[in-house]
Design a protein around this motif. Structure first.
Motif, short mmCIF file in Angstrom:
data_model
loop_
_atom_site.label_atom_id
_atom_site.label_comp_id
_atom_site.label_asym_id
_atom_site.label_seq_id
_atom_site.Cartn_x
_atom_site.Cartn_y
_atom_site.Cartn_z
N GLY A 114 38.54 106.89 25.39
CA GLY A 114 37.90 107.83 24.49
C GLY A 114 36.94 108.68 25.30
O GLY A 114 36.49 108.29 26.39
N ARG A 115 36.62 109.84 24.83
CA ARG A 115 35.82 110.80 25.61
C ARG A 115 34.49 110.20 26.05
O ARG A 115 33.71 109.71 25.24
N ILE A 116 34.24 110.27 27.36
CA ILE A 116 32.95 109.84 27.91
C ILE A 116 31.94 110.95 27.63
O ILE A 116 32.12 112.09 28.06
N THR A 117 30.88 110.62 26.90
CA THR A 117 29.91 111.64 26.50
C THR A 117 28.59 111.54 27.26
O THR A 117 27.84 112.52 27.31
N ARG A 118 28.29 110.37 27.83
CA ARG A 118 27.01 110.19 28.51
C ARG A 118 27.15 109.14 29.61
O ARG A 118 27.88 108.16 29.46
N VAL A 119 26.44 109.36 30.71
CA VAL A 119 26.34 108.36 31.76
C VAL A 119 24.87 108.22 32.14
O VAL A 119 24.09 109.16 31.99
N THR A 120 24.52 107.04 32.64
CA THR A 120 23.17 106.86 33.17
C THR A 120 23.27 106.20 34.54
O THR A 120 24.21 105.44 34.82
N VAL A 121 22.30 106.50 35.38
CA VAL A 121 22.24 105.94 36.74
C VAL A 121 20.81 105.52 37.02
O VAL A 121 19.88 105.85 36.28
N ASN A 122 20.64 104.79 38.10
CA ASN A 122 19.32 104.52 38.65
C ASN A 122 19.10 105.55 39.76
O ASN A 122 19.97 105.71 40.63
N PRO A 123 17.97 106.26 39.79
CA PRO A 123 17.79 107.34 40.76
C PRO A 123 17.61 106.88 42.20
O PRO A 123 17.55 107.72 43.11
N THR A 124 17.57 105.58 42.45
CA THR A 124 17.34 105.07 43.80
C THR A 124 18.32 105.65 44.81
O THR A 124 17.94 106.02 45.93
N PHE A 125 19.60 105.72 44.44
CA PHE A 125 20.63 106.17 45.39
C PHE A 125 21.26 107.51 45.02
O PHE A 125 22.27 107.90 45.60
N TRP A 126 20.68 108.21 44.05
CA TRP A 126 21.21 109.51 43.65
C TRP A 126 20.14 110.56 43.89
O TRP A 126 19.17 110.64 43.14
N PRO A 127 20.25 111.38 44.91
CA PRO A 127 19.20 112.34 45.27
C PRO A 127 18.97 113.42 44.22
O PRO A 127 17.85 113.91 44.07
N VAL A 128 20.02 113.81 43.50
CA VAL A 128 19.90 114.83 42.45
C VAL A 128 20.61 114.30 41.21
O VAL A 128 21.75 113.85 41.28
N ILE A 129 19.91 114.37 40.08
CA ILE A 129 20.51 113.91 38.82
C ILE A 129 20.54 115.09 37.85
O ILE A 129 19.51 115.45 37.25
N PRO A 130 21.69 115.72 37.69
CA PRO A 130 21.79 116.85 36.76
C PRO A 130 21.68 116.36 35.32
O PRO A 130 22.07 115.24 35.00
N ARG A 131 21.17 117.19 34.44
CA ARG A 131 21.05 116.81 33.03
C ARG A 131 22.42 116.81 32.34
O ARG A 131 22.67 116.00 31.44
N LYS A 132 23.29 117.74 32.75
CA LYS A 132 24.63 117.83 32.18
C LYS A 132 25.62 118.13 33.30
O LYS A 132 25.30 118.85 34.24
N VAL A 133 26.83 117.58 33.16
CA VAL A 133 27.89 117.85 34.12
C VAL A 133 29.11 118.35 33.36
O VAL A 133 29.61 117.65 32.46
N PRO A 134 29.60 119.56 33.67
CA PRO A 134 30.82 120.03 33.01
C PRO A 134 32.05 119.29 33.53
O PRO A 134 32.26 119.18 34.73
N VAL A 135 32.82 118.74 32.61
CA VAL A 135 34.07 118.07 32.96
C VAL A 135 35.17 118.74 32.15
O VAL A 135 34.92 119.72 31.45
N ALA A 136 36.37 118.24 32.25
CA ALA A 136 37.50 118.89 31.57
C ALA A 136 37.29 118.93 30.05
O ALA A 136 37.37 117.91 29.38
N GLY A 137 36.99 120.12 29.55
CA GLY A 137 36.93 120.32 28.11
C GLY A 137 35.62 120.00 27.42
O GLY A 137 35.47 120.24 26.22
N HIS A 138 34.63 119.45 28.12
CA HIS A 138 33.37 119.14 27.48
C HIS A 138 32.28 118.89 28.51
O HIS A 138 32.52 119.00 29.71
N LEU A 139 31.08 118.57 28.02
CA LEU A 139 29.96 118.26 28.90
C LEU A 139 29.64 116.78 28.82
O LEU A 139 29.72 116.16 27.76
N VAL A 140 29.26 116.20 29.96
CA VAL A 140 28.77 114.82 30.00
C VAL A 140 27.26 114.88 30.24
O VAL A 140 26.81 115.52 31.20
N HIS A 141 26.50 114.27 29.36
CA HIS A 141 25.05 114.21 29.51
C HIS A 141 24.70 113.09 30.49
O HIS A 141 25.27 111.99 30.41
#
Length: 205
Positions: free
Chosen positions: A62-89
């Motif tokens: 089913g459509r993935i609508t949101r993801v969360t990460v720990n910022p320790t290993f992610w230098p930049v965390i965008p608020r939204k990412v465009p994917v095929a046909g929709h946005l992932v928050h």
């Protein structure tokens, strides 16, 4: 364990998406655990990496609508990412979320947790992590799996160094300045990473 490798390009506009998606999932029907599988991205750029991942997971979970990460290993965390046909928050939790875990939410199927294998990981270690993450008997957290894999890597290197030193001695080398190495309980043999059947998502954990 039946296995399938996700190796089809998911999104063509980004270079990283033209390469095989490195993903392994737990077997279908297994009891709820801390990890539902493992993902081995090629970079720490969520904008570049998430489209390929969601392109494979959307039809399955089913459509993935949101993801969360720990910022320790992610230098930049965008608020939204465009994917095929929709946005992932995209959100983040520092204290509450394992730094080696990606949490995904689908509005139709629930929640999933993936071990994120560091992009710089060697193929042998990544294979071990992907196999461990798909093991129905696994009990370790994402960070626990990474620490275990690092132990096996160090132990295997120590065993290899010890073997080379013994060979050197047998060929006439001397023991001066010899390094003392600890032998592991057993030498690590890299297993080929597999991707198991798609499990039914679990509501909350």
């Amino acid at each position: 364990m039946t296995a399938t490798i996700f190796d089809k390009p998911a999104v063509e506009e980004r270079a990283s998406s033209s390469l095989p998606l490195r993903l392994t999932l737990a077997p279908a029907g297994t009891a709820p655990t801390l990890i539902d599988g493992a993902w081995w991205p090629r970079s720490r750029d969520l904008t570049a990496e998430l489209p390929a991942l969601t392109a494979v997971l959307d039809p399955l979970w089913g459509r993935i609508t949101r993801v969360t990460v720990n910022p320790t290993f992610w230098p930049v965390i965008p608020r939204k990412v465009p994917v095929a046909g929709h946005l992932v928050h995209v959100g983040w939790f520092k204290a509450e979320q394992d730094p080696h875990k990606l949490l995904l939410l689908s509005y139709t199927a629930g929640r999933w947790d993936l071990l994120v294998i560091p992009p710089e990981t060697s193929p042998d270690t990544a294979a071990r992590l992907m196999t461990a993450a798909a093991d129905p008997l696994r009990v370790l957290t994402a960070s626990g799996l990474v620490q275990e894999a690092e132990f096996f890597r160090i132990a295997a290197e120590a065993d290899w160094d010890s073997t080379r030193e013994r060979a050197w001695d047998s060929e006439g080398g001397h023991g001066a300045g010899r390094r003392i190495s600890r032998s592991p309980a057993q030498a690590f043999t890299a297993a080929q990473a597999v991707t198991a059947q798609i499990p039914v998502p679990k509501e909350g954990k």
